[in-house]
Scaffold this motif. Sequence first.
Motif, PDB file in Angstrom:
ATOM      1  N   ASP A 226       0.809  -1.622   0.193  1.00  0.00           N
ATOM      2  CA  ASP A 226      -0.265   0.074  -0.074  1.00  0.00           C
ATOM      3  C   ASP A 226       0.695   1.228  -0.106  1.00  0.00           C
ATOM      4  O   ASP A 226       1.884   1.513   1.235  1.00  0.00           O
ATOM      5  N   PRO A 227       0.555   1.728  -1.309  1.00  0.00           N
ATOM      6  CA  PRO A 227       1.346   3.663  -0.972  1.00  0.00           C
ATOM      7  C   PRO A 227       1.762   4.431   0.179  1.00  0.00           C
ATOM      8  O   PRO A 227       2.229   5.303   0.192  1.00  0.00           O
ATOM      9  N   SER A 228       0.491   4.657   1.225  1.00  0.00           N
ATOM     10  CA  SER A 228      -0.065   5.354   1.785  1.00  0.00           C
ATOM     11  C   SER A 228       0.730   4.659   3.193  1.00  0.00           C
ATOM     12  O   SER A 228       0.580   5.827   3.765  1.00  0.00           O
ATOM     13  N   TYR A 229       1.350   3.689   3.033  1.00  0.00           N
ATOM     14  CA  TYR A 229       2.173   3.118   4.493  1.00  0.00           C
ATOM     15  C   TYR A 229       3.556   3.270   3.540  1.00  0.00           C
ATOM     16  O   TYR A 229       4.002   2.659   2.269  1.00  0.00           O
ATOM     17  N   THR A 230       4.566   3.305   4.983  1.00  0.00           N
ATOM     18  CA  THR A 230       5.765   3.604   4.744  1.00  0.00           C
ATOM     19  C   THR A 230       6.315   1.789   4.811  1.00  0.00           C
ATOM     20  O   THR A 230       5.966   0.679   5.284  1.00  0.00           O
ATOM     21  N   ASN A 231       7.649   1.855   4.356  1.00  0.00           N
ATOM     22  CA  ASN A 231       8.038   0.145   3.604  1.00  0.00           C
ATOM     23  C   ASN A 231       9.414   0.440   3.662  1.00  0.00           C
ATOM     24  O   ASN A 231      10.369   0.267   2.436  1.00  0.00           O
ATOM     25  N   GLY A 307       1.164  -8.656  13.823  1.00  0.00           N
ATOM     26  CA  GLY A 307       0.034  -7.898  14.497  1.00  0.00           C
ATOM     27  C   GLY A 307       0.410  -7.170  14.475  1.00  0.00           C
ATOM     28  O   GLY A 307       1.094  -5.465  13.916  1.00  0.00           O
ATOM     29  N   TYR A 308      -0.774  -6.115  15.059  1.00  0.00           N
ATOM     30  CA  TYR A 308      -0.983  -4.772  14.080  1.00  0.00           C
ATOM     31  C   TYR A 308      -1.126  -3.819  16.033  1.00  0.00           C
ATOM     32  O   TYR A 308      -1.155  -3.729  16.873  1.00  0.00           O
ATOM     33  N   PHE A 309      -0.779  -2.610  15.834  1.00  0.00           N
ATOM     34  CA  PHE A 309      -1.050  -1.695  16.814  1.00  0.00           C
ATOM     35  C   PHE A 309      -2.217  -0.218  16.266  1.00  0.00           C
ATOM     36  O   PHE A 309      -1.555   0.023  15.059  1.00  0.00           O
ATOM     37  N   PRO A 336      -9.003   3.037  14.821  1.00  0.00           N
ATOM     38  CA  PRO A 336      -8.808   4.128  14.569  1.00  0.00           C
ATOM     39  C   PRO A 336      -8.172   4.925  13.093  1.00  0.00           C
ATOM     40  O   PRO A 336      -7.679   3.812  12.616  1.00  0.00           O
ATOM     41  N   LYS A 337      -7.566   5.440  12.764  1.00  0.00           N
ATOM     42  CA  LYS A 337      -7.845   6.503  11.337  1.00  0.00           C
ATOM     43  C   LYS A 337      -5.516   5.915  10.941  1.00  0.00           C
ATOM     44  O   LYS A 337      -5.427   5.402  10.197  1.00  0.00           O
ATOM     45  N   LYS A 338      -5.346   5.605  12.541  1.00  0.00           N
ATOM     46  CA  LYS A 338      -3.754   5.872  12.439  1.00  0.00           C
ATOM     47  C   LYS A 338      -3.473   3.892  12.788  1.00  0.00           C
ATOM     48  O   LYS A 338      -4.064   3.565  13.443  1.00  0.00           O
ATOM     49  N   ARG A 339      -2.981   4.424  11.390  1.00  0.00           N
ATOM     50  CA  ARG A 339      -2.259   1.908  11.667  1.00  0.00           C
ATOM     51  C   ARG A 339      -0.898   1.744  11.469  1.00  0.00           C
ATOM     52  O   ARG A 339      -0.686   2.585  10.786  1.00  0.00           O
ATOM     53  N   ARG A 362       3.411   1.878   8.781  1.00  0.00           N
ATOM     54  CA  ARG A 362       2.315   2.556   9.253  1.00  0.00           C
ATOM     55  C   ARG A 362       2.251   3.581   8.406  1.00  0.00           C
ATOM     56  O   ARG A 362       2.280   3.689   7.218  1.00  0.00           O
ATOM     57  N   ASN A 363       0.554   4.439   8.257  1.00  0.00           N
ATOM     58  CA  ASN A 363       0.357   5.169   7.444  1.00  0.00           C
ATOM     59  C   ASN A 363       0.205   6.581   8.300  1.00  0.00           C
ATOM     60  O   ASN A 363      -0.829   7.313   7.614  1.00  0.00           O
TER      61      ASN A 363
END
Length: 542
Positions: A226-231, A307-309, A336-339, A362-363
């Motif tokens: 997903d380009p909206s997330y760092t990688n 896992g997610y936070f 939340p909007k931040k994931r 993260r987004n």
Amino acid sequence: MEALKASSFPSFHRPLLSTRNPRIIFEKSVLQIPSTQQKTKSLPINHSKKANFKIFTAISPTAPSTEESLSPNEEIEPEKKEEKFDWYANWYPVVPICDLDKRRPHGKKVMGMDIVIWWDRNENAWKVFDDSCPHRLAPLSEGRIDQWGRLQCVYHGWCFGASGDCKFIPQAPRDGPPVHTSKKACVAVYPSCVQNGILWFWPNSDPQYKDIFSKKKPHNIPELDDPSYTNQMICRDIPYGYEILIENLMDPAHVPYAHYGIMRMAKADREGGRPLEISIQKLDINGFTAKQVFGENFFIPPCLYYGYFSPGGGQSMNKASPSAGKKEELLPPVPPKKRALLIFYCIPVSPGNSRLIFVSPRNFAVWIERIVPRWIFHIGQNLILDSDLYLLHVEERKLMDIGPLNWHKSCYVPTKADALVVSFRRWLNKYGGAQVDWGTKFSGLLPPTPFREHLFDRYWTHTVSCSSCSLAHKCLNALEIALQVISISSIGIVAAAKQGVISVAARYTLVSMAVLCFLASKWLSHFIYKTFRYHDYDHAFR
């Protein structure tokens, strides 16, 4: 996990929170390794006896037991043949694509197998071969890509195409029989694919697995594409085994102690230990799901733990008025909007050695990784890996002495903080044969403990194979030399200049610049050494 999360984005040091429960679909493998490729089990399983392994899921004195959690004294039933985990019928991550150079072959070891990775420009795809030339068994990873895009062995010049077939033998007579077309001249080719920015390979070269990707794919994590997330990934070889690596990543209780030197930057307390509510919701041959107060984590064998936070996305309290006579109740968390995610790929390399690929997409605050070089993030992440490296290296040797099936007899795990580690050992003993199946490649003995400088080496375990860190290492070395040249040149100019040719102010300026450049070069030399080559870790002074 918490420590690596803090290193990736230190402002958010919170427990994991799952914002969704991803659907995980697995198929039981029915493919059998043919007799010519069959691996001999290094630890045969006796099906006539019950495995004497008990799980000790912690019971916190302050918390009720969780529904569906595993019984503290549950014995593992003898595994059925159809439930035996096949270590050679799964995809394995090898290396992030961003760290591969298309101009040269790369040698790696996975599951005790030496493989060579190279870019075939004729098919525009990465290929994974057995790292052995059929001529005299020289490593193809030490070879080159020739002008026609073939993999060439530099020992005698034999050239190979994308399907492993030999294209050219320089020593063969041009008018003689085409000896290069013999099957004996071919190299074994392993199925490979690119997914989530990582190169994967299937550890069986039998032709029946040629199209295995269409039948069974590596577990996909959409956020990695997903380009909206760092990688930004980090890959490092670790001087302790696969089992110890996964256990350590599944253990949140050690973070405020073993990683205090790093967690201090996130204002964490050295005595930050507390009761942890962890329960296992499901455990079968396909792994298990762990539920915590703030979310869920997933173990997907053989390599993936994630896992997610969500920063600021915890549960809230329904504060009723005292007159209403109602107790405060926990409300469901608001999505939340931040994931963000914590993703660990733990790769078995050989007994006593493993490889970790870590990424925390993260987004939010995406701009940081767009302006800060990748190697800057690797500084903190490498320091985290170093901080408990020696502890785990020694621990593995003690566990080897007692044997993998006796883990529960020697390790006292009375609290729920150890539920993940205990569950992994339970899965390993019930389905995985108690340890990685190395076939007949290894005797099972661990390599001897090297000198500390070798044990904590960063250059060969990370820097040399990381595209960002290797470039930074070269550039900073060049800067160090430039500073030394400026320092020496400035002193030389002052010494060579005759009295009155340059002013006193200019002399003082040149001398000052020489001193500053010399000091800067010495500091830079120390920084380069500790960042890219060797950094010891002494817990007593952290």
